[in-house]
Design a protein around this motif. Structure first.
Motif, short mmCIF file in Angstrom:
data_model
loop_
_atom_site.label_atom_id
_atom_site.label_comp_id
_atom_site.label_asym_id
_atom_site.label_seq_id
_atom_site.Cartn_x
_atom_site.Cartn_y
_atom_site.Cartn_z
N LEU A 270 2.45 -32.24 -21.29
CA LEU A 270 1.00 -32.39 -21.12
C LEU A 270 0.35 -31.09 -20.68
N GLY A 271 1.10 -30.00 -20.66
CA GLY A 271 0.54 -28.72 -20.29
C GLY A 271 0.58 -28.43 -18.81
N ALA A 272 1.46 -29.15 -18.09
CA ALA A 272 1.53 -28.97 -16.63
C ALA A 272 2.52 -27.89 -16.24
N GLY A 273 2.84 -26.97 -17.13
CA GLY A 273 3.66 -25.83 -16.80
C GLY A 273 5.15 -26.13 -16.83
N GLY A 274 5.93 -25.05 -16.61
CA GLY A 274 7.38 -25.21 -16.54
C GLY A 274 8.05 -25.17 -17.90
N ILE A 275 9.33 -25.50 -17.90
CA ILE A 275 10.14 -25.42 -19.11
C ILE A 275 9.74 -26.48 -20.12
N GLY A 276 9.06 -27.54 -19.68
CA GLY A 276 8.67 -28.60 -20.60
C GLY A 276 7.76 -28.12 -21.71
N VAL A 277 6.95 -27.11 -21.44
CA VAL A 277 6.07 -26.54 -22.47
C VAL A 277 6.90 -25.97 -23.61
N TYR A 278 7.94 -25.25 -23.26
CA TYR A 278 8.81 -24.64 -24.28
C TYR A 278 9.64 -25.69 -24.99
N LEU A 279 10.01 -26.75 -24.28
CA LEU A 279 10.75 -27.84 -24.91
C LEU A 279 9.89 -28.53 -25.96
N GLN A 280 8.63 -28.74 -25.61
CA GLN A 280 7.71 -29.38 -26.55
C GLN A 280 7.48 -28.50 -27.77
N ARG A 281 7.37 -27.20 -27.58
CA ARG A 281 7.17 -26.28 -28.70
C ARG A 281 8.37 -26.26 -29.63
N SER A 282 9.57 -26.22 -29.07
CA SER A 282 10.76 -26.16 -29.91
C SER A 282 10.94 -27.43 -30.72
N LEU A 283 10.63 -28.57 -30.13
CA LEU A 283 10.75 -29.83 -30.86
C LEU A 283 9.67 -29.96 -31.93
N SER A 284 8.47 -29.51 -31.62
CA SER A 284 7.37 -29.61 -32.59
C SER A 284 7.61 -28.71 -33.80
N SER A 285 8.26 -27.58 -33.59
CA SER A 285 8.55 -26.66 -34.69
C SER A 285 9.93 -26.89 -35.31
N PHE A 286 10.61 -27.96 -34.88
CA PHE A 286 11.93 -28.33 -35.41
C PHE A 286 12.97 -27.23 -35.20
N ARG A 287 12.80 -26.44 -34.13
CA ARG A 287 13.77 -25.42 -33.79
C ARG A 287 14.78 -26.03 -32.81
N TYR A 288 15.66 -26.85 -33.33
CA TYR A 288 16.61 -27.56 -32.49
C TYR A 288 17.65 -26.62 -31.89
N ASP A 289 17.83 -25.44 -32.49
CA ASP A 289 18.74 -24.47 -31.89
C ASP A 289 18.16 -23.95 -30.57
N GLN A 290 16.82 -23.81 -30.51
CA GLN A 290 16.17 -23.42 -29.26
C GLN A 290 16.16 -24.59 -28.27
N THR A 291 15.99 -25.80 -28.81
CA THR A 291 16.02 -26.99 -27.95
C THR A 291 17.37 -27.11 -27.25
N ALA A 292 18.43 -26.78 -27.96
CA ALA A 292 19.76 -26.85 -27.36
C ALA A 292 19.89 -25.90 -26.18
N VAL A 293 19.35 -24.69 -26.31
CA VAL A 293 19.39 -23.72 -25.22
C VAL A 293 18.62 -24.25 -24.01
N ILE A 294 17.46 -24.84 -24.26
CA ILE A 294 16.64 -25.37 -23.17
C ILE A 294 17.36 -26.52 -22.46
N VAL A 295 17.96 -27.41 -23.23
CA VAL A 295 18.69 -28.55 -22.64
C VAL A 295 19.86 -28.07 -21.80
N LEU A 296 20.59 -27.09 -22.31
CA LEU A 296 21.73 -26.55 -21.56
C LEU A 296 21.26 -25.85 -20.28
#
Length: 264
Positions: free
Chosen positions: A217-243
């Motif tokens: 929702l735009g409240a800062g932190g790593i969640g912003v980047y997680l939302q961007r990676s999922l929206s752009s279907f960059r699951y390789d970046q999503t994996a890095v964020i999850v790890l």
């Protein structure tokens, strides 16, 4: 061993029958809830191939993305720490006013508990949306969201802990002429301090995880980047964020457990 000390068979049979009855009732409620909510259990297994396809895309993390997520991960931890601290400081006086053994006025205690119930009723995502609208997109909205969330949860844990303390030190200080502030400082806090620190660490762990979702929702932190990676279907970046989140959670959990053991 004396046979008289062993439980009689009728008792064991009665307990066994009750256990079966409760199990059947639970299964019936589970089945009825599934029917009423329209849950389709078969869809999970029908679309299970999509789940493995997603895991396959995440099986090759984009390790060059690691340098990018370090700063938002640090921001997430800072948000959780500040929000938890603010919420805890506000929760302490409210928890004292809500404790039945400290506040004898039922009207005051009822009002305080109503406020605490109201705060806990508001979902954290709704809080995030409200603070984003007030202060704008960024970590500030996340901090205030986590502060309110922490206040609602910690205050309940705190006043329930206060209500379980030994009453004798309180009565001794009151008999000696101590006022309410002195009773709290010298009789209440020493008994609940370890529990308070433990609840603070527990809430901090929860807030680290919650701040990840708040980023959507735009409240800062790593969640912003997680939302961007999922929206752009960059699951390789999503994996890095999850790890990265997993590593932070493991470290915080280990540190918290170590501190709790030392306190006990």
């Amino acid at each position: 061993m004396d046979n008289d000390l062993l439980p009689k068979r009728p008792f064991m049979q009665k307990y066994h029958v009750k256990g079966i009855g409760y199990s059947v009732l639970f299964l019936f409620l589970l089945w009825g809830s599934s029917i009423m909510t329209g849950v389709e259990w078969g869809e999970f297994f029908t679309n299970l191939d999509q789940f493995f396809d997603l895991l396959g895309r995440m099986a090759h993390p984009a390790w060059e993305y690691t340098n990018i997520v370090i700063q938002p991960i640090a921001e997430t931890i800072q948000m959780a720490l500040i929000g938890t601290t603010i919420g805890t400081l506000i929760a302490i006086p409210f928890s004292i006013l809500a404790a039945r053994n400290l506040i004898k006025n039922s009207v005051v205690r009822g009002i305080i508990r109503f406020i605490l119930n109201l705060v806990r009723t508001i979902p954290d995502l709704l809080l995030a949306a409200l603070f984003v609208a007030i202060v704008g997109i960024g970590a500030t909205a996340g901090v205030w969201t986590l502060a309110v969330f922490s206040f609602g949860m910690i205050s309940k844990l705190f006043y329930e802990t206060i209500e379980t303390i030994d009453e004798e030190p309180l009565e001794a200080l009151r008999a000696a002429g101590a006022n309410n502030t002195q009773v709290v400082v010298f009789a209440v806090i020493p008994q609940v301090l370890n529990s308070f620190v433990s609840y603070f660490l527990y809430t901090f762990e929860i807030n680290v995880r919650a701040s990840t979702v708040l980023g959507y929702l735009g409240a800062g932190g790593i969640g912003v980047y997680l939302q961007r990676s999922l929206s752009s279907f960059r699951y390789d970046q999503t994996a890095v964020i999850v790890l990265a989140i997993l590593l932070v959670v493991i470290v915080i959990d280990a540190v918290s457990n170590n501190l709790r053991e030392r306190l006990q």
